[in-house]
Design an enzyme around this catalytic site. Structure first.
Site, PDB file in Angstrom:
ATOM      1  N   HIS A 147      39.641  70.532  -3.179  1.00 40.06           N
ATOM      2  CA  HIS A 147      40.025  71.803  -4.116  1.00 40.06           C
ATOM      3  C   HIS A 147      41.118  71.969  -5.105  1.00 40.06           C
ATOM      4  O   HIS A 147      41.032  72.660  -5.894  1.00 40.06           O
ATOM      5  CB  HIS A 147      39.784  72.821  -3.016  1.00 40.06           C
ATOM      6  CG  HIS A 147      41.282  73.084  -2.328  1.00 40.06           C
ATOM      7  ND1 HIS A 147      41.604  72.501  -1.011  1.00 40.06           N
ATOM      8  CD2 HIS A 147      42.386  73.726  -2.631  1.00 40.06           C
ATOM      9  CE1 HIS A 147      42.879  73.106  -0.714  1.00 40.06           C
ATOM     10  NE2 HIS A 147      43.326  73.572  -1.572  1.00 40.06           N
ATOM     11  N   ASP A 193      37.018  67.738   1.619  1.00 39.65           N
ATOM     12  CA  ASP A 193      38.054  68.221   0.780  1.00 39.65           C
ATOM     13  C   ASP A 193      38.931  67.112   0.667  1.00 39.65           C
ATOM     14  O   ASP A 193      40.338  67.379   0.789  1.00 39.65           O
ATOM     15  CB  ASP A 193      38.344  69.439   1.642  1.00 39.65           C
ATOM     16  CG  ASP A 193      39.351  70.470   0.537  1.00 39.65           C
ATOM     17  OD1 ASP A 193      39.100  70.200  -0.593  1.00 39.65           O
ATOM     18  OD2 ASP A 193      40.195  71.389   1.075  1.00 39.65           O
ATOM     19  N   GLY A 212      50.174  75.711  -2.878  1.00 37.96           N
ATOM     20  CA  GLY A 212      50.652  74.531  -3.528  1.00 37.96           C
ATOM     21  C   GLY A 212      50.947  73.394  -2.593  1.00 37.96           C
ATOM     22  O   GLY A 212      51.261  72.243  -2.919  1.00 37.96           O
ATOM     23  N   SER A 268      48.625  72.258  -0.286  1.00 41.34           N
ATOM     24  CA  SER A 268      47.542  71.615  -0.205  1.00 41.34           C
ATOM     25  C   SER A 268      47.679  70.282  -0.847  1.00 41.34           C
ATOM     26  O   SER A 268      48.175  69.924  -1.765  1.00 41.34           O
ATOM     27  CB  SER A 268      46.551  72.174  -0.700  1.00 41.34           C
ATOM     28  OG  SER A 268      46.153  73.761  -0.318  1.00 41.34           O
TER      29      SER A 268
END
Length: 375
Positions: free
Chosen positions: A115, A145, A217, A219
């Site tokens: 993502h 993901d 941020g 992630s």
């Protein structure tokens, strides 16, 4: 005419310095008093805080190691912006966003969340030393993901140390390093709050829960143990405000390793989510008896199949007992779901089943079910 001599000021300064030096050498009690005057007193002595100082040093050690392989991921994409004062008017504007990632190979392969780079037109990797590289997309797994990028350089980079997420325990130290709100190389500390949180979203995969501060941020950045090993990939938070509330989730690194192997086998592709199309459960003793399933045999029993699904097209039937998937034991429905997720749309799921007391193998191509299109 009489000539007058004046002593330069520097001579006086030198004499003063020599005098101070001699006093410090021959009168240590004076030196001690002067030191105490200018020294900053510590309210608690180092001796009383020895354990805390040792732990503090441990955190510093982890950061020194992590800052070598943690990177920032900057993406840019064009979005349509509506004019705030003119109804119906729009303009295209390039939007930048920042996420995190980490190097897993000295050749420059970088892991982040899917993502973070989804729909990006430009992907840049910001190195710990400030260098910026245009990233090369290697592949991704949408449902898991996870995305894999490559730094286009012949340099050798410092890779992360990948740990064993199966060995973590609740209460272990959990350390996150990333770029929350664009603040690069931010270091936060907490503990593992839970090991295997399930059904948090549509992926169905398990997550590590932590109270380590994770914010937008963060992630794609690593979740580390006290040894500096990566045990998870920071992915999401639960929060009413959108910022950290002490409930964060990371993808276990052991699962991520499986996903990365799938990505390596499908370079240049985004592995899309797939479904098998079965409803299955652990059979009750009466089911085992009536279907001839040995009581010690581990697996799940199919009790319904969705029309036009991958399972129906491949010939899977009601009351088939699934023992294994892709060569691995299926202990419960989550094990089966994980293997379906790993293979992804367009892949082939290899099942080992028991049908009418006969063991057999079945190859199931994971296709897009027509019933989802309303057919």
């Amino acid at each position: 005419m009489e000539r007058k001599y004046s002593i330069p000021p520097v001579v006086y300064i030198n004499f003063a310095l020599v005098f101070v030096l001699l006093v410090a050498i021959f009168f240590p009690e004076i030196r001690s008093s002067v030191t105490k005057i200018f020294a900053t007193p510590k309210p608690i002595s180092a001796g009383k805080q020895s354990q805390a100082i040792q732990l503090q040093g441990s955190f510093r050690n982890v950061y020194r190691v992590a800052q070598e392989f943690v990177v920032s991921i900057r993406t840019k994409k064009t979005e349509m912006i509506f004019h705030p004062y003119a109804f119906g008017e729009t303009r295209d504007e390039r939007i930048s966003s920042l996420g995190s990632g980490f190097i897993i190979d000295e050749r420059g392969f970088v892991v982040t969340n899917y993502h973070v780079i989804k729909n990006a037109e430009i992907i840049e990797i910001i190195m710990p030393d400030g260098r910026i590289f245009p990233a090369r997309y290697v592949g991704s797994h949408e449902r898991a993901d996870i995305a894999l990028l490559k730094i286009p350089s012949n340099d050798r980079f410092s890779p992360a140390f990948l740990g064993n997420s199966d060995e973590i325990e609740v209460g272990d130290w959990a350390i996150a390093v990333g770029s929350p709100y664009g603040l690069e190389k931010t270091f936060t500390v907490g503990v593992v709050s839970a090991k295997s949180r399930e059904d948090l979203d549509e992926t169905g995969q398990t997550h590590i829960q932590t109270d380590t501060a994770i914010n937008p941020g963060s992630s794609g950045g690593p979740l580390l143990n006290i040894y500096g090993e990566v045990v998870g990939i920071n992915r999401m938070i639960r929060s009413a405000s959108g910022s950290s509330s002490g409930i964060g989730f990371a993808i276990p690194i052991n699962y991520a390793k499986k996903v990365l192997r799938q990505i390596e086998q499908n370079v240049g592709q985004n592995i899309r989510p797939a479904t098998l199309g079965v409803m299955a459960t652990t059979p009750l003793p009466d089911h085992r008896k009536s279907l001839g399933i040995p009581k010690d045999t581990i697996g799940v029993l199919v009790y319904d199949i969705e029309p036009s699904s991958s399972a129906e097209r491949a010939g899977l039937r009601r009351y088939d007992f699934i023992k294994g998937a892709n060569g691995l034991l299926v202990k419960n429905i989550n094990d089966l779901r994980e293997q379906v997720g790993l293979v992804g749309l367009g892949g082939v799921l290899r099942l080992k089943i028991l049908r009418d007391t006969q063991e057999m193998e079945l190859s199931v191509p994971l296709v897009e079910a027509s019933y989802r299109k309303g057919q």
